[in-house]
Motif scaffolding. Structure first.
Motif, PDB file in Angstrom:
ATOM      1  N   VAL A  47       0.847  -1.190   0.000  1.00 21.56           N
ATOM      2  CA  VAL A  47       0.000   0.000   0.000  1.00 21.56           C
ATOM      3  C   VAL A  47       0.885   1.243   0.000  1.00 21.56           C
ATOM      4  O   VAL A  47       1.842   1.346   0.781  1.00 21.56           O
ATOM      5  N   VAL A  52      -2.847   6.460  -2.095  1.00 18.24           N
ATOM      6  CA  VAL A  52      -4.194   6.319  -1.514  1.00 18.24           C
ATOM      7  C   VAL A  52      -4.781   7.688  -1.206  1.00 18.24           C
ATOM      8  O   VAL A  52      -5.963   7.965  -1.503  1.00 18.24           O
ATOM      9  N   ASP A 102      -2.913  -3.104  -5.350  1.00 14.07           N
ATOM     10  CA  ASP A 102      -2.256  -3.238  -4.048  1.00 14.07           C
ATOM     11  C   ASP A 102      -1.806  -1.883  -3.520  1.00 14.07           C
ATOM     12  O   ASP A 102      -1.975  -1.572  -2.335  1.00 14.07           O
ATOM     13  N   SER A 103      -1.218  -1.076  -4.391  1.00 13.25           N
ATOM     14  CA  SER A 103      -0.715   0.240  -3.971  1.00 13.25           C
ATOM     15  C   SER A 103      -1.841   1.149  -3.509  1.00 13.25           C
ATOM     16  O   SER A 103      -1.649   1.991  -2.629  1.00 13.25           O
ATOM     17  N   GLY A 105      -4.505   0.079  -2.025  1.00 18.15           N
ATOM     18  CA  GLY A 105      -5.196  -0.552  -0.911  1.00 18.15           C
ATOM     19  C   GLY A 105      -6.508  -1.198  -1.319  1.00 18.15           C
ATOM     20  O   GLY A 105      -7.427  -1.323  -0.500  1.00 18.15           O
TER      21      GLY A 105
END
Length: 314
Positions: A47, A52, A102-103, A105
């Motif tokens: 993450v 995000v 994934d990065s 989240g």
């Protein structure tokens, strides 16, 4: 309707796509089966808090908690293909989509889609993004936002025993029979080269057209054509998995300028900033290098990602 595949951790749900038959899998060389088995193991990213936090507050993902991505339906290795279970989509685009999810989240949801359907799918809100080997172009930027993640590249391949050693410009294909796809960028380049050679009084180059890639490879191996001018991922996959060919040339897909492959998004959503940070994070931490290297395309790694850079037609 296209099937939807949710990728949660390492346990992808089944897809109804069955474009690779069990008989085909059984007749694959062992080296290819081993490669597909290895490359079915997901490469996960971490993450990225900055990415995000850059997701616009007003943006609502198509499916809450998921990054929903269109990938090419069918068997087009190494872009997208099926694992040995004949159900699970794998390939470059799946790997990159997973890293981005994934990065951010998020979990990953894949929507197998035809090339013709992705523009409408993005604008109608069927998915958040498309990763279908889409190059940046001036015309497309009027309708979509782009975040680059790998180089667009073309390869020139010949038979292993060919006397041709290097191709980088028009004169190098003078007198040769060159296989290209109708309506492709490589055809446009070849026609420009033919025109240039005619003006120079050089031997005529003959374009050769095959719809079937296997037949094109056979034509090169048997000497019925001299050069196979094709997107580099496709040619490299075949070169490294049994085809008796070698690469003697490598061009950027936007020749003579540069064009790169990009995550494609609906225009003006603001999601491009978060995707850009996610891709750059995975370039910097080496994940992008790992993904492309395992599919034989380490030479397509970008030094950094860009938002809406110059592309075809500029």
């Amino acid at each position: 309707m296209c099937s939807i595949i949710m990728l949660q951790g390492c346990e992808p749900h089944q897809s109804s796509d069955s474009s690779v038959s069990n008989a085909t899998i059984l007749t694959m060389p062992k080296s290819m089966r081993d490669l597909l088995a290895r490359n079915s193991m997901p490469i996960h990213g971490k993450v990225d808090i900055t990415a995000v936090e850059s997701i616009p507050a007003h943006y609502h993902f198509v499916n809450a908690g998921y990054f929903t991505v269109a990938v090419i339906a069918g068997n087009s290795p190494p872009i997208t293909t099926l694992a040995l279970d004949n159900k699970t989509p794998i390939g470059i685009e799946v790997d990159v989509a997973r890293l981005i999810a994934d990065s951010l989240g998020l979990q990953l949801k894949l929507v197998p889609t035809s090339w013709e359907d992705w523009p409408l799918g993005i604008n109608s809100g069927k998915y958040d993004a498309a990763l279908i080997n889409i190059s940046v172009s001036k015309a497309r930027k009027e309708r979509f936002d782009f975040v680059t993640y790998r180089k667009d590249s073309l390869g020139l391949f010949v038979a292993k025993d060919s006397s041709i050693q290097h191709i980088s410009e028009a004169k190098d294909v003078a007198g040769q029979r060159v296989i290209v796809g109708a309506g492709t960028n490589q055809e446009k380049i070849l026609l420009r080269w033919i025109d240039e050679n005619q003006k120079q009084g050089l031997a005529t180059t003959t374009p050769v057209y095959f719809e079937d890639k296997a037949m094109a490879i056979l034509a090169i191996e048997s000497g019925r054509a001299d050069v196979y001018f094709v997107p580099n991922p496709s040619g490299t996959w075949r070169m490294e998995n049994g085809a008796r060919i070698k690469r003697v040339g490598y061009l950027n897909g936007g020749w003579p300028k540069t064009a790169d492959i990009a995550v494609t998004l609906k225009k003006g959503t603001g999601l491009d900033q978060a995707i850009h940070l996610a891709v750059n994070a995975n370039i910097q931490n080496g994940n992008m290098h790992t993904v492309l290297a395992r599919w034989g395309l380490v030479n397509e790694v970008l030094p950094y990602s860009e938002i809406n850079p110059s592309g075809f037609g500029e």
